[in-house]
Design an enzyme around this catalytic site. Structure first.
Site, PDB file in Angstrom:
ATOM      1  N   LYS A  88       0.746  -1.329  -0.089  1.00  0.00           N
ATOM      2  CA  LYS A  88       0.066   0.073   0.132  1.00  0.00           C
ATOM      3  C   LYS A  88       0.770   1.443  -0.014  1.00  0.00           C
ATOM      4  O   LYS A  88       0.591   2.216  -0.482  1.00  0.00           O
ATOM      5  CB  LYS A  88      -0.849   0.225   1.092  1.00  0.00           C
ATOM      6  CG  LYS A  88      -2.069  -1.016   1.236  1.00  0.00           C
ATOM      7  CD  LYS A  88      -3.011  -0.888   2.200  1.00  0.00           C
ATOM      8  CE  LYS A  88      -3.947  -2.238   2.186  1.00  0.00           C
ATOM      9  NZ  LYS A  88      -4.895  -1.898   3.370  1.00  0.00           N
ATOM     10  N   ASP A 144      -9.435   2.868   2.206  1.00  0.00           N
ATOM     11  CA  ASP A 144      -9.500   2.411   3.804  1.00  0.00           C
ATOM     12  C   ASP A 144      -9.720   3.272   4.899  1.00  0.00           C
ATOM     13  O   ASP A 144     -10.484   3.122   5.463  1.00  0.00           O
ATOM     14  CB  ASP A 144      -7.949   2.104   4.061  1.00  0.00           C
ATOM     15  CG  ASP A 144      -7.525   0.784   3.494  1.00  0.00           C
ATOM     16  OD1 ASP A 144      -8.424  -0.222   2.942  1.00  0.00           O
ATOM     17  OD2 ASP A 144      -6.304   0.541   2.846  1.00  0.00           O
TER      18      ASP A 144
END
Ligand code: ATR
Length: 318
Positions: A88, A144
Site C-alpha cells: 500500500k 481504507d
C-alpha cells in the site's frame, strides 16, 4: 447517456454473468501473500449483482515485481486493482496520478485505470468499451480511511465528532485511523503503542494536521466513547489483550472496535462483550473499502448487502 449505463445495458444484453468470454473485463487484488484474501468473493458478488461481464481475480505478487505487474495489467486493459499488504505505501510511487485520498493518507489500496481520446478528458476504463481504449494511465486512491469512519458510524453507531477515543496501535492501520478520526473532529485521542516513539511521531503528525484535537500518550483515567484496536494482537489464538489490564478497564469503554475480523471474536471483543460494551469487528471496514473501490471503477453505487453477505460467507462460512 453515461458511459456506465451504456456498459450496463450492453452487459445485460450480452453473455450471462457466469460465462467468461473474450469480452470479459478484469479487476484484481495484488498482495504477498494473497491466498487468504476475501476480496474476490466479495467483489465478484457485487459485480454479478450489477450484471457486469467483469471478473475479480487475486494474484500473489512480491514487492520487487509489483511495478512490472502493474505495467502488464495496464497493457491488458484491466479496469482496476486493489493492493493489500505489503504494497500500500510504495505503490504510491508506481502510479501515474494520485487521487486526493492517496495523497492525504500516504497509502493507496485502489488503482483505477483511465483512458482518453486525443487530448479529451480521462475516463475510467470500466466506463468505456475496449475498442475505445487508447492511452492508459493509472490513478491511485485510498478507500481504507473512509471505511474506518463508515464502519464505526454505521455498524457500531458511534458519534465520532466530539468523541474520546483510546487507540491501540500506531502502525500503518493505526496511523490512518488516528489521522482520519482527528479529521472527523474527535475531541481527544489516547494513544498506546508497544514502541512508544511511533506513538510520539504519530501524535506530532496529528497535532500538525489537526491542532484542535487533544492527544494524550497513555491510558485514560475516565470513561471513553470508543476503544479501537489497530494492533495485530488478537490474530493468533493465544494472543494477550492489546492493552494492559492493570492500567485500563474495559468498563470505561462504551464501544469497542477491533480492526481484526478473523477470528470474528478476538479475546478483546469477548472481554468487551462480557463488560456490556457495544462491539464490532473489522469486517465492516473490509466491506466498505471494497464497496468504495467498486464504485470508483463502475461509477455506480455498490450493492452493499450482496457484498456483505458474500464476504460474511467467505470469512465465516455459510
Ligand atoms: P498494520 O499495517 O496492520 O498496522 P503494522 O504497521 O506492522 O501493521 O502495525 C502493527 C501494530 O501492531 C503496531 O502498532 C505494532 O506495534 P509496534 O509499532 O511496537 O511494532 C503492534 N504490535 C504487533 N505485535 C505486537 C505485540 N506483540 N505487542 C504489542 N503490539 C504489537
Amino acid at each position: 447517456m453515461s458511459g456506465h449505463i451504456f456498459l450496463y445495458n450492453e452487459e445485460v444484453a450480452a453473455p450471462p454473468p457466469n460465462r467468461i468470454d473474450a469480452r470479459t473485463r478484469y479487476c484484481a487484488v495484488l498482495g504477498h501473500p494473497v491466498k487468504h484474501s476475501a476480496s474476490p468473493a466479495m467483489q465478484n458478488a457485487g459485480i454479478a449483482a450489477l450484471h457486469l461481464n467483469w471478473r475479480y481475480l487475486a494474484f500473489d505478487v512480491p514487492p520487487e515485481r509489483l511495478q512490472e505487474a502493474i505495467c502488464g495489467i495496464k497493457v491488458m486493459k484491466f479496469i482496476g486493482l486493489n493492493l493489500t499488504v505489503p504494497h500500500k505505501i510504495f505503490a504510491m510511487g508506481m502510479v501515474d496520478e494520485l487521487d486526493e485520498s492517496g495523497r492525504r493518507w500516504g497509502a493507496i489500496n485502489t488503482i483505477r485505470f483511465e483512458t482518453r481520446q486525443g487530448s479529451g478528458p480521462w475516463k475510467p476504463l470500466g466506463q468505456v468499451q475496449t475498442e475505445e481504449i487508447d492511452e492508459v494511465r493509472s490513478v491511485g486512491f485510498n478507500t481504507d480511511a473512509d471505511a474506518i469512519v463508515r464502519a464505526l458510524r454505521e455498524d457500531l453507531g458511534v458519534e465520532i465528532s466530539g468523541a474520546e477515543v483510546l487507540l491501540l496501535g500506531a502502525g500503518g492501520a493505526g496511523q490512518t485511523a488516528a489521522l482520519r478520526l482527528a479529521e472527523e473532529k474527535v475531541s481527544r485521542i489516547y494513544l498506546i503503542n508497544r514502541t512508544r516513539s511511533k506513538a510520539e511521531e504519530l501524535a506530532k503528525e496529528i497535532q500538525r494536521r489537526t491542532p484542535d484535537v487533544e492527544i494524550v500518550i497513555g491510558y485514560p483515567k475516565k470513561s471513553i466513547d470508543l476503544l479501537l484496536n489497530a494492533t495485530s494482537l488478537g490474530l493468533k489464538r493465544h494472543d494477550p489483550l492489546p492493552f494492559d489490564p492493570k492500567r485500563f478497564s474495559l468498563g470505561f469503554a462504551r464501544s469497542v472496535y477491533d480492526m481484526i475480523y478473523r477470528p470474528a471474536e478476538t479475546p478483546l471483543l469477548k472481554a468487551a462483550k462480557a463488560q456490556g460494551c457495544k462491539t464490532g469487528n473489522g469486517l465492516g471496514m473490509l466491506l466498505y473499502q471494497g464497496a468504495r473501490a467498486l464504485e470508483i471503477w463502475t461509477g455506480s453505487s455498490a450493492p452493499i448487502q450482496v457484498m456483505r453477505q458474500a464476504l460474511t460467507e467467505e470469512v465465516y462460512g455459510p
